[in-house]
Design a protein around this motif. Structure first.
Motif, PDB file in Angstrom:
ATOM      1  N   PRO A   1       0.814  -1.231   0.000  1.00 16.59           N
ATOM      2  CA  PRO A   1       0.000   0.000   0.000  1.00 16.59           C
ATOM      3  C   PRO A   1       0.842   1.273   0.000  1.00 16.59           C
ATOM      4  CG  PRO A   1      -0.885  -1.593   1.569  1.00 16.59           C
ATOM      5  CD  PRO A   1       0.450  -2.114   1.134  1.00 16.59           C
ATOM      6  N   LEU A   2       1.989   1.249   0.662  1.00 17.71           N
ATOM      7  CA  LEU A   2       2.859   2.414   0.685  1.00 17.71           C
ATOM      8  C   LEU A   2       3.351   2.761  -0.713  1.00 17.71           C
ATOM      9  CD1 LEU A   2       4.553   4.542   2.198  1.00 17.71           C
ATOM     10  CD2 LEU A   2       6.317   2.785   2.502  1.00 17.71           C
ATOM     11  N   TYR A   3       3.749   1.752  -1.456  1.00 20.31           N
ATOM     12  CA  TYR A   3       4.298   2.010  -2.785  1.00 20.31           C
ATOM     13  C   TYR A   3       3.220   2.195  -3.844  1.00 20.31           C
ATOM     14  CZ  TYR A   3       8.648   1.345  -0.492  1.00 20.31           C
ATOM     15  OH  TYR A   3       9.698   1.513   0.373  1.00 20.31           O
TER      16      TYR A   3
ATOM     17  N   TRP B   1      -8.941 -11.138  -5.897  1.00 25.56           N
ATOM     18  CA  TRP B   1      -8.491 -10.139  -4.925  1.00 25.56           C
ATOM     19  C   TRP B   1      -6.993  -9.886  -5.032  1.00 25.56           C
ATOM     20  CZ3 TRP B   1      -4.906 -11.567  -1.261  1.00 25.56           C
ATOM     21  CH2 TRP B   1      -4.779 -12.933  -0.974  1.00 25.56           C
ATOM     22  N   LYS B   2      -6.244 -10.899  -5.449  1.00 28.48           N
ATOM     23  CA  LYS B   2      -4.802 -10.720  -5.619  1.00 28.48           C
ATOM     24  C   LYS B   2      -4.529  -9.786  -6.805  1.00 28.48           C
ATOM     25  CE  LYS B   2      -0.571 -12.036  -4.345  1.00 28.48           C
ATOM     26  NZ  LYS B   2      -0.039 -12.004  -2.974  1.00 28.48           N
ATOM     27  N   TRP B   3      -5.250  -9.977  -7.878  1.00 23.79           N
ATOM     28  CA  TRP B   3      -5.121  -9.108  -9.043  1.00 23.79           C
ATOM     29  C   TRP B   3      -5.498  -7.673  -8.681  1.00 23.79           C
ATOM     30  CZ3 TRP B   3      -3.286  -8.761 -13.874  1.00 23.79           C
ATOM     31  CH2 TRP B   3      -3.844  -7.801 -14.726  1.00 23.79           C
ATOM     32  N   GLN B   4      -6.611  -7.518  -7.992  1.00 22.37           N
ATOM     33  CA  GLN B   4      -7.117  -6.195  -7.649  1.00 22.37           C
ATOM     34  C   GLN B   4      -6.125  -5.415  -6.801  1.00 22.37           C
ATOM     35  OE1 GLN B   4     -10.067  -5.184  -8.941  1.00 22.37           O
ATOM     36  NE2 GLN B   4      -9.743  -3.123  -8.115  1.00 22.37           N
ATOM     37  N   ALA B   5      -5.434  -6.108  -5.907  1.00 21.66           N
ATOM     38  CA  ALA B   5      -4.488  -5.422  -5.020  1.00 21.66           C
ATOM     39  C   ALA B   5      -3.298  -4.850  -5.768  1.00 21.66           C
ATOM     40  CB  ALA B   5      -4.002  -6.380  -3.927  1.00 21.66           C
TER      41      ALA B   5
ATOM     42  N   ILE C   1       0.453  -2.021 -11.224  1.00 17.22           N
ATOM     43  CA  ILE C   1       1.769  -1.794 -10.623  1.00 17.22           C
ATOM     44  C   ILE C   1       2.456  -3.109 -10.259  1.00 17.22           C
ATOM     45  CG2 ILE C   1       3.033  -0.654  -8.753  1.00 17.22           C
ATOM     46  CD1 ILE C   1       1.677   1.231 -10.770  1.00 17.22           C
ATOM     47  N   GLY C   2       1.688  -4.074  -9.721  1.00 19.96           N
ATOM     48  CA  GLY C   2       2.287  -5.313  -9.240  1.00 19.96           C
ATOM     49  C   GLY C   2       1.577  -6.550  -9.747  1.00 19.96           C
ATOM     50  N   LEU C   3       2.348  -7.596 -10.016  1.00 18.06           N
ATOM     51  CA  LEU C   3       1.813  -8.897 -10.388  1.00 18.06           C
ATOM     52  C   LEU C   3       1.998  -9.851  -9.214  1.00 18.06           C
ATOM     53  CD1 LEU C   3       3.216  -9.172 -14.023  1.00 18.06           C
ATOM     54  CD2 LEU C   3       0.822  -8.817 -13.364  1.00 18.06           C
ATOM     55  N   GLY C   4       0.938 -10.551  -8.840  1.00 21.34           N
ATOM     56  CA  GLY C   4       0.959 -11.376  -7.645  1.00 21.34           C
ATOM     57  C   GLY C   4       1.902 -12.566  -7.734  1.00 21.34           C
TER      58      GLY C   4
ATOM     59  N   VAL D   1      -7.820  -8.724   3.380  1.00 18.91           N
ATOM     60  CA  VAL D   1      -7.901  -7.656   4.377  1.00 18.91           C
ATOM     61  C   VAL D   1      -7.197  -6.422   3.835  1.00 18.91           C
ATOM     62  CG1 VAL D   1      -7.232  -6.947   6.711  1.00 18.91           C
ATOM     63  CG2 VAL D   1      -7.995  -9.302   6.289  1.00 18.91           C
ATOM     64  N   HIS D   2      -7.856  -5.281   3.938  1.00 22.74           N
ATOM     65  CA  HIS D   2      -7.248  -4.017   3.521  1.00 22.74           C
ATOM     66  C   HIS D   2      -6.149  -3.625   4.509  1.00 22.74           C
ATOM     67  CE1 HIS D   2      -6.887   0.096   2.024  1.00 22.74           C
ATOM     68  NE2 HIS D   2      -6.910   0.485   3.295  1.00 22.74           N
ATOM     69  N   LEU D   3      -4.992  -3.240   3.987  1.00 25.15           N
ATOM     70  CA  LEU D   3      -3.877  -2.796   4.809  1.00 25.15           C
ATOM     71  C   LEU D   3      -3.506  -1.370   4.419  1.00 25.15           C
ATOM     72  CD1 LEU D   3      -1.615  -5.992   4.602  1.00 25.15           C
ATOM     73  CD2 LEU D   3      -3.316  -5.428   6.350  1.00 25.15           C
ATOM     74  N   GLY D   4      -3.310  -0.522   5.408  1.00 23.04           N
ATOM     75  CA  GLY D   4      -2.945   0.858   5.138  1.00 23.04           C
ATOM     76  C   GLY D   4      -1.464   1.005   4.849  1.00 23.04           C
ATOM     77  N   PRO D   5      -1.038   2.164   4.297  1.00 24.18           N
ATOM     78  CA  PRO D   5       0.369   2.392   3.971  1.00 24.18           C
ATOM     79  C   PRO D   5       1.307   2.285   5.170  1.00 24.18           C
ATOM     80  CG  PRO D   5      -1.001   3.993   2.853  1.00 24.18           C
ATOM     81  CD  PRO D   5      -1.898   3.247   3.802  1.00 24.18           C
ATOM     82  N   LYS D   6       0.808   2.564   6.373  1.00 27.83           N
ATOM     83  CA  LYS D   6       1.644   2.496   7.577  1.00 27.83           C
ATOM     84  C   LYS D   6       1.406   1.215   8.368  1.00 27.83           C
ATOM     85  CE  LYS D   6       3.792   6.609   7.857  1.00 27.83           C
ATOM     86  NZ  LYS D   6       5.200   6.820   8.219  1.00 27.83           N
ATOM     87  N   ASN D   7       0.813   0.217   7.726  1.00 30.75           N
ATOM     88  CA  ASN D   7       0.460  -1.013   8.432  1.00 30.75           C
ATOM     89  C   ASN D   7       1.660  -1.676   9.098  1.00 30.75           C
ATOM     90  OD1 ASN D   7      -1.781  -3.251   8.699  1.00 30.75           O
ATOM     91  ND2 ASN D   7       0.070  -4.325   8.128  1.00 30.75           N
ATOM     92  N   GLU D   8       2.771  -1.785   8.373  1.00 32.15           N
ATOM     93  CA  GLU D   8       3.936  -2.483   8.917  1.00 32.15           C
ATOM     94  C   GLU D   8       4.550  -1.728  10.090  1.00 32.15           C
ATOM     95  OE1 GLU D   8       5.466  -5.655   8.086  1.00 32.15           O
ATOM     96  OE2 GLU D   8       3.341  -5.640   7.603  1.00 32.15           O
ATOM     97  N   ASP D   9       4.508  -0.415  10.049  1.00 31.65           N
ATOM     98  CA  ASP D   9       5.046   0.371  11.156  1.00 31.65           C
ATOM     99  C   ASP D   9       4.214   0.163  12.421  1.00 31.65           C
ATOM    100  OD1 ASP D   9       7.109   1.613   9.576  1.00 31.65           O
ATOM    101  OD2 ASP D   9       5.556   2.848   8.687  1.00 31.65           O
ATOM    102  N   VAL D  10       2.901   0.151  12.268  1.00 29.94           N
ATOM    103  CA  VAL D  10       2.021  -0.075  13.414  1.00 29.94           C
ATOM    104  C   VAL D  10       2.199  -1.485  13.955  1.00 29.94           C
ATOM    105  CG1 VAL D  10      -0.396  -0.263  14.140  1.00 29.94           C
ATOM    106  CG2 VAL D  10       0.343   1.666  12.713  1.00 29.94           C
ATOM    107  N   ARG D  11       2.212  -2.445  13.056  1.00 31.34           N
ATOM    108  CA  ARG D  11       2.378  -3.837  13.494  1.00 31.34           C
ATOM    109  C   ARG D  11       3.649  -4.018  14.314  1.00 31.34           C
ATOM    110  NH1 ARG D  11       5.790  -7.248  12.368  1.00 31.34           N
ATOM    111  NH2 ARG D  11       6.561  -6.194  10.509  1.00 31.34           N
ATOM    112  N   ALA D  12       4.768  -3.502  13.816  1.00 30.71           N
ATOM    113  CA  ALA D  12       6.042  -3.662  14.513  1.00 30.71           C
ATOM    114  C   ALA D  12       6.017  -2.996  15.883  1.00 30.71           C
ATOM    115  CB  ALA D  12       7.174  -3.088  13.665  1.00 30.71           C
TER     116      ALA D  12
END
Length: 432
Positions: A102-104, A129-133, A143-146, A389-400
């Motif tokens: 999500p950040l990128y 859902w993988k394609w959509q993300a 932007i990305g291929l799963g 599950v939707h993940l926000g751009p700062k998800n990894e920072d919050v998780r850590a």
């Protein structure tokens, strides 16, 4: 965090920063990559690409591929942040894990639009859902291929279960824990019988698994809502996952280790803990760090609370590349159904391609290391029930930040009754 995990390559990536294949703006869409081309692929964990690189080089004699790999996402994040911020240093193809994707996606101008490189014909190769993300919010850019998905199971030590008088057959083991509360009760019985081993490795794996599990069966988001507003302290699935994790900490059922760290890796060679929430890619890490002595001691059962997932990535092409067309072609090859079958055979990374998942090499796969567990069947059934599950751009920072609080409880540095308040505070800081 994902996949199974070779530490030896960390130094290689550090040394390779100065010789990355990045450029300024890359070539045009048509690209002129008929001459000798060296492509660098940046990954973390074990994507299972080594044999695929060789096959690609054989069919594309003008292409040479160099992989730069580190063990964990935590090692990878600061490197890709530097590369994308400075506009140089990134590989021609880069891996974006679900937590950082999500950040990128917010920096879409820094990546090729793969629709311009034949991407419009690829949607059928991926779970919807993988394609959509991998698409921008307006759906206009790819932007990305799963690559893989991480259907969630539970790995367990059959020898320690036998020592505790528990069943060892995977079907019977799964019946022990239809819920996380039942899993906790089983763990208490285990530790009464085998006091020298802990039930779980630590709180981080349980927290990651239950957050995504709860969010998937609930609102479809966890730390951030679908508008990317922080809802850590108001979203019931998050608090439920936190409370579940705290039960294991307060019951002293975990070894208070953080996944993928050196102590955790060493513990896999010993009798330190008996169970580990394991998405499909985790099997490679267990096998790598447990080594020959662990063969036949581990098996795979269903996870408490039904289906869930953890992890998975996408491949993207930064505009820094000097070989846009060649890089896009390589990304398409690695994420093709055939490429995903090859990656699964090498590293147990379960395909995001329905065609690959149905391939006999995947659907019929068994793991000799895990007591001939029918891993293709187990993970195939689990992935069919995955709810994204939707993940926000700062998800990894919050998780850590929150995981650090959970670890500090087990270490006696944080009072349990104050852990939630502390976690809310740390989550807010991380989200700023």
């Amino acid at each position: 965090m994902r996949r199974g995990l070779s530490t030896a390559m960390a130094a290689v990536l550090v040394g390779g920063l100065a010789v990355a294949c990045g450029g300024d703006d890359g070539d045009d869409k048509g690209g002129s990559d008929n001459g000798p081309v060296e492509l660098t692929v940046d990954v973390f964990g074990e994507p299972g690409y080594d044999a695929l690189y060789k096959q690609y080089e054989q069919s594309h004699p003008n292409v040479k591929i160099k992989q730069r790999k580190v063990s964990t996402l935590d090692e990878y994040k600061p490197r890709i942040q530097q590369w994308m911020a400075t506009g140089s240093g990134a590989g021609d193809v880069v891996m974006l894990e679900e937590g950082i994707l999500p950040l990128y996606m917010q920096q879409k101008a820094k990546f090729l639009d793969l629709f311009d490189y034949g991407g419009k014909d690829l949607e059928k190769n991926f779970l919807p859902w993988k394609w959509q993300a991998g698409l921008t919010a307006d759906g206009k850019q790819l932007i990305g291929l799963g690559t893989d998905v991480g259907p969630l199971a539970m790995c367990y030590r059959t020898d320690l279960f036998k020592k505790a008088g528990l069943p060892t057959d995977r079907a019977e083991v799964g019946k022990l824990w239809p819920t996380w509360d039942a899993f906790l009760s089983t763990g208490q019985k285990f530790q009464d019988k085998v006091p020298g081993s802990k039930w779980l490795d630590g709180p981080t794996a349980v927290f990651r698994a239950t957050v995504l599990q709860n969010a998937g069966s609930g609102p479809g988001y966890s730390f951030f809502d679908k508008s990317d507003n922080l809802v850590f302290d108001s979203n019931p699935p998050v608090r439920q996952a936190f409370d579940t994790t705290m039960k294991f900490e307060q019951s002293k059922l975990t070894a208070d280790m953080s996944i993928f760290t050196p102590p955790w890796q060493t513990a896999l060679k010993r009798d330190t803990f008996a169970t580990l929430p394991c998405p499909s890619w985790m099997l490679g890490g267990i096998e790598e760090f447990s080594g020959k002595a662990g063969k036949g001691k581990w098996d795979v059962a269903t996870t408490p609370g039904g289906s869930g997932y953890w992890g998975g990535s996408w491949l993207a092409v930064p505009k820094q590349t000097k070989h846009a067309k060649a890089a896009a072609e390589l990304a398409k090859y690695l994420t093709s159904p055939e490429g995903q079958v090859g990656a699964f055979k090498a590293a147990n990374v379960f395909p995001s391609s329905p065609q690959a998942a149905q391939d006999p090499a995947v659907a019929g796969a068994k793991s000799a290391y895990f007591n001939d567990a029918p891993i293709g069947q187990i993970f195939g059934q689990l992935v069919a029930a995955v709810k994204p599950v939707h993940l926000g751009p700062k998800n990894e920072d919050v998780r850590a930040a929150v995981e650090n609080v959970l670890i500090s409880v087990g270490q006696g540095k944080q009072k349990p009754d104050q852990a939630w308040t502390k976690s809310v505070d740390e989550a807010k800081k991380a989200a700023r």
